[in-house]
Every structure is written in C-alpha cells, then in structure tokens.
Design a protein around this motif. Structure first.
Motif, PDB file in Angstrom:
ATOM      1  N   VAL A  46       0.752  -1.053   0.031  1.00  0.00           N
ATOM      2  CA  VAL A  46       0.114  -0.205   0.003  1.00  0.00           C
ATOM      3  C   VAL A  46       0.739   1.144   0.139  1.00  0.00           C
ATOM      4  CG1 VAL A  46      -1.937  -1.054   1.162  1.00  0.00           C
ATOM      5  CG2 VAL A  46      -0.101  -0.107   2.398  1.00  0.00           C
ATOM      6  N   PRO A  47       0.500   2.451  -0.155  1.00  0.00           N
ATOM      7  CA  PRO A  47       1.323   3.545  -0.465  1.00  0.00           C
ATOM      8  C   PRO A  47       2.128   3.873   0.703  1.00  0.00           C
ATOM      9  CG  PRO A  47      -0.705   4.065  -1.253  1.00  0.00           C
ATOM     10  CD  PRO A  47      -0.982   2.756  -0.618  1.00  0.00           C
ATOM     11  N   GLN A  48       1.415   3.400   2.117  1.00  0.00           N
ATOM     12  CA  GLN A  48       1.943   3.470   3.401  1.00  0.00           C
ATOM     13  C   GLN A  48       3.374   2.506   3.416  1.00  0.00           C
ATOM     14  OE1 GLN A  48      -1.191   3.488   2.919  1.00  0.00           O
ATOM     15  NE2 GLN A  48      -1.835   5.349   3.343  1.00  0.00           N
ATOM     16  N   GLY A  49       3.422   1.391   2.893  1.00  0.00           N
ATOM     17  CA  GLY A  49       4.088   0.230   3.120  1.00  0.00           C
ATOM     18  C   GLY A  49       3.795  -1.057   2.948  1.00  0.00           C
ATOM     19  N   ILE A  50       4.028  -1.840   3.557  1.00  0.00           N
ATOM     20  CA  ILE A  50       3.592  -3.424   3.720  1.00  0.00           C
ATOM     21  C   ILE A  50       2.840  -3.741   4.732  1.00  0.00           C
ATOM     22  CG2 ILE A  50       4.517  -5.930   3.436  1.00  0.00           C
ATOM     23  CD1 ILE A  50       5.175  -4.076   0.945  1.00  0.00           C
ATOM     24  N   LEU A  51       1.626  -4.154   4.207  1.00  0.00           N
ATOM     25  CA  LEU A  51       0.674  -5.143   5.158  1.00  0.00           C
ATOM     26  C   LEU A  51       0.681  -6.344   5.039  1.00  0.00           C
ATOM     27  CD1 LEU A  51      -2.426  -2.477   4.727  1.00  0.00           C
ATOM     28  CD2 LEU A  51      -0.703  -2.580   6.699  1.00  0.00           C
ATOM     29  N   ILE A  52       0.016  -7.237   5.803  1.00  0.00           N
ATOM     30  CA  ILE A  52      -0.110  -8.581   5.372  1.00  0.00           C
ATOM     31  C   ILE A  52      -1.455  -9.088   5.036  1.00  0.00           C
ATOM     32  CG2 ILE A  52       1.705  -9.487   6.907  1.00  0.00           C
ATOM     33  CD1 ILE A  52      -0.121 -10.594   9.100  1.00  0.00           C
ATOM     34  N   THR A  53      -1.948  -9.888   4.507  1.00  0.00           N
ATOM     35  CA  THR A  53      -3.160 -10.505   4.242  1.00  0.00           C
ATOM     36  C   THR A  53      -3.347 -11.829   3.763  1.00  0.00           C
ATOM     37  OG1 THR A  53      -5.226  -9.712   2.698  1.00  0.00           O
ATOM     38  CG2 THR A  53      -3.014  -9.968   1.573  1.00  0.00           C
ATOM     39  N   LYS A  54      -4.544 -12.310   3.721  1.00  0.00           N
ATOM     40  CA  LYS A  54      -4.526 -13.699   3.081  1.00  0.00           C
ATOM     41  C   LYS A  54      -4.312 -13.938   1.960  1.00  0.00           C
ATOM     42  CE  LYS A  54      -9.086 -13.937   4.431  1.00  0.00           C
ATOM     43  NZ  LYS A  54     -10.340 -14.449   4.609  1.00  0.00           N
ATOM     44  N   ASP A  55      -4.096 -15.209   1.184  1.00  0.00           N
ATOM     45  CA  ASP A  55      -3.542 -15.287  -0.267  1.00  0.00           C
ATOM     46  C   ASP A  55      -4.747 -14.938  -1.216  1.00  0.00           C
ATOM     47  OD1 ASP A  55      -5.203 -17.650   0.358  1.00  0.00           O
ATOM     48  OD2 ASP A  55      -3.647 -19.012   0.066  1.00  0.00           O
ATOM     49  N   SER A  56      -5.976 -14.914  -0.747  1.00  0.00           N
ATOM     50  CA  SER A  56      -7.239 -14.473  -1.460  1.00  0.00           C
ATOM     51  C   SER A  56      -8.390 -14.252  -0.575  1.00  0.00           C
ATOM     52  CB  SER A  56      -7.640 -15.788  -2.602  1.00  0.00           C
ATOM     53  OG  SER A  56      -8.163 -16.814  -1.864  1.00  0.00           O
ATOM     54  N   PRO A  57      -9.208 -13.205  -0.793  1.00  0.00           N
ATOM     55  CA  PRO A  57     -10.290 -12.919  -0.056  1.00  0.00           C
ATOM     56  C   PRO A  57     -11.107 -14.118   0.779  1.00  0.00           C
ATOM     57  CG  PRO A  57     -10.208 -11.500  -1.939  1.00  0.00           C
ATOM     58  CD  PRO A  57      -9.613 -12.633  -2.057  1.00  0.00           C
ATOM     59  N   ARG A  58     -11.349 -15.021  -0.257  1.00  0.00           N
ATOM     60  CA  ARG A  58     -12.143 -16.405   0.377  1.00  0.00           C
ATOM     61  C   ARG A  58     -11.154 -17.359   0.872  1.00  0.00           C
ATOM     62  NH1 ARG A  58     -17.404 -15.905  -0.891  1.00  0.00           N
ATOM     63  NH2 ARG A  58     -17.682 -17.987  -0.776  1.00  0.00           N
ATOM     64  N   SER A  59      -9.998 -17.105   1.031  1.00  0.00           N
ATOM     65  CA  SER A  59      -9.028 -18.120   1.542  1.00  0.00           C
ATOM     66  C   SER A  59      -9.561 -18.641   2.854  1.00  0.00           C
ATOM     67  CB  SER A  59      -7.721 -17.777   1.426  1.00  0.00           C
ATOM     68  OG  SER A  59      -6.743 -18.659   2.009  1.00  0.00           O
ATOM     69  N   ARG A  60      -9.273 -20.037   3.107  1.00  0.00           N
ATOM     70  CA  ARG A  60      -9.557 -20.750   4.201  1.00  0.00           C
ATOM     71  C   ARG A  60      -8.203 -20.680   5.204  1.00  0.00           C
ATOM     72  NH1 ARG A  60     -13.336 -26.106   3.516  1.00  0.00           N
ATOM     73  NH2 ARG A  60     -15.137 -24.925   2.293  1.00  0.00           N
TER      74      ARG A  60
END
Length: 340
Positions: A291-305
């Motif tokens: 993101v513009p502010q740096g690095i975030l973490i997230t799941k590998d896809s929105p519906r990922s288990r």
C-alpha cells in the motif's frame, strides 16, 4: 491408485482428507498388491501439502516402505544466466528426452515468470511463494521451546484480533523482557457443513482475557475494535485504561509500521516464539500487500481458508510490548547476593 499434483493436496481444499481416505484403502489392500503412486512438482514449504509430508516422511524420518524418486537442479541458479539456466533444466529433467529445453529456458527467463515459479515448476527446487511474508527458515530460527518457558507472573503485553463468524479470533501474548510470543486463545471457524451457523464463543473469549490478566502481569494490550468494541471498553474499565487500548488495524500507516517492526525482529532474531503450531501456521499463511504507506499482510485470497488472525494478534502483542517498554513498564527483578 494414482494421485497427481499432490503439491496441491492441502488442508484448505480438503486434499489432505481425500489423500488420507485413499491411503487407508490402499493400506488395507497392500497384501493383494495395492499401491499408491504420487506425482508432483516441487512443493511450497509453507503449505504443508501431501507432497511435503511425503518428502519429510522419507528424507527426515526415514519411512522404510516409500520409494521416493526426485531430480532437482542445483539450487539458487542465477536466472539471468542463460547457460546456467539451461544446465539446470537439463539436470532437472534428466533423461526426459521429449522435453523442450529451449522452451523451458525461455519460460524461465520471461520477465513475467516470478523467481518462485521458475525454481519450483521448472527447476524442481522447493521454494516458498515470492509474496510470502515470512520464510519458514527465519520463523523456525526464532523458536525456543523449553529453555525459558513463560510463567505465571511474567510481565507480558497482549494483542487481540477479533471476529464473529468468517475469520478467526486470536489472543496472543508477548513477554516483555525478550519478546517471546505465545497463544492465549484461538477460535477458528471449523468450516463444518454440520455447523453452518458457527460463531465465535464470545464468553470463552471473555474468559481467556480474564485469565490472562489474572495469570500474568499484563502491562499493555492492543485490541482491534471491530466486533468487540463494547467488550474492549469493558476490559479497559475492569483492567485499567492505562493497560487496554484500541488499535485499529485498518489504519494503514500505523499497521504498516507495526508489521515492519515485527518482520525486522524475526529477520534479526530479536523475537522468540514457543513453536505453537497454530501461530506458526497463521504467520506462514500471510502474504504481503503493498500500500502507499508500506507493507501489510493479508490472506492469499479474500475467500481463502488459510487464516492469518493469530499473526495479526502477534503483531499487535509485539507492538504493545514495545510501547510498554517505552513507557518504562519493564521491571527487572534483581537477585540479591549476600556474602558472609
């Protein structure tokens, strides 16, 4: 019986369950000549696939009744060096004379091909995804099991990431004096068709928070407010508004800074953990999002288990630890030595 592409047989797609069912049936008929054949590309060590489990059973545990055959190119080939890449392809494919070596070399050097894909799928090197947040090797290097256990009365900080239905709810602690992480509670949706209306047991969450404050010297806690804002307000009243604070993880600047501090601590070994399987799984499930502010973490896809909520709670706990120390709350009990 043939199982193809077993690097895709993972828990999130029920592949492990399918394989276990097939394997049991084969074992029952082993005396009559039943066999199970697995074929695969190199696995991603963050996914705990059947391919990985078979590899570890043979190479690390010495399972005697599995025939394992694999050709792997020399690791860490310079992907920009065409001659080195060509030699690696020839090495990996062995006597597979029908392979289009020129085409594979071109595919590896195509700028659209990521290094992770090139190593795994063309050179047969075990490789993590390029966008994975933490490497398994780095995370494992921070593990400390029994040498210095976390004890009742230890000064800790807490991180809380809450949900009700879709995602998990996680409560993690970080010991102030050394940053050692541990799980205080984790509530995950079992994704069981028999429990379509599953929700987080809010009373169990409340009990875990109460138990944490009663067992340890909680100096600081950061809690993500969505779904639990009213509860967090009560915790602040009960345990002190100088120890319970809201931390909105959807504010990217602050979360990016906390995420980077956590990642850096893992990289240089300034963070420890007790080897908890769930915390490890969530941390290694996380992928990066820029993101513009740096690095975030997230799941590998929105519906990922593949959930990451314990990783988020751990980031908050580690950040809470840093702020508690900056506020002067770390006290070191000194042993008094008396000479005679």
């Amino acid at each position: 019986m043939v199982c193809d592409e077993v690097h895709h047989f993972v828990e999130s797609n029920q592949g492990v369950y399918v394989w276990e069912t097939l394997d049991r049936n084969v074992q029952k008929g082993a005396g009559a000549g039943s066999r199970l054949l697995e074929t695969t590309n190199a696995f991603n060590p963050l996914e705990n696939s059947i391919a990985q489990r078979t590899y570890e059973a043979v190479m690390e545990l010495g399972a005697p009744r599995i025939l394992y055959d694999c050709r792997e190119a020399v690791r860490d080939i310079d992907l920009k060096d065409e001659d080195a890449v060509r030699a690696g392809v020839i090495d990996a494919y062995g006597d597979s004379h029908w392979v289009d070596v020129d085409g594979i070399v071109a595919a590896i050097q195509d700028p659209r091909t990521s290094a992770a894909v090139a190593y795994r799928f063309y050179l047969n090197n075990v490789q993590e995804n390029a966008d994975g947040w933490l490497s398994k090797a780095e995370w494992d290097a921070c593990r400390e099991d029994e040498a210095d256990p976390i004890l009742p009365g230890d000064q800790i900080a807490i991180g809380f990431d809450g949900s009700i239905r879709g995602d998990s709810t996680a409560l993690c602690g970080a010991r102030l004096r050394d940053g050692k992480l541990f799980v205080l509670g984790l509530w995950e949706n079992p994704r069981d068709p028999k429990q379509p209306d599953w929700e987080v047991d809010v009373l169990a969450v409340e009990a875990a928070v109460k138990r944490a404050f009663e067992t340890y010297r909680v100096e600081w806690s950061y809690c993500d407010p969505p779904f639990f804002q009213e509860a967090i307000g009560r915790w602040a009243l009960e345990y002190g508004d100088d120890r319970v604070f809201e931390f909105w993880t959807n504010k990217p600047m602050r979360m990016c800074q906390a995420t980077e501090r956590f990642h850096s601590a893992v990289a240089v070994g300034d963070l420890k953990h007790d080897g908890d399987k769930d915390l490890t799984r969530h941390c290694l499930n996380a992928v990066t999002r820029e993101v513009p502010q740096g690095i975030l973490i997230t799941k590998d896809s929105p519906r990922s288990r593949k959930k990451i909520d314990a990783a988020v709670a751990a980031i908050l706990a580690f950040e809470a630890r840093a702020d508690a120390i900056a506020d002067g709350r770390l006290t070191v009990r000194r042993r008094r030595v008396v000479g005679f």
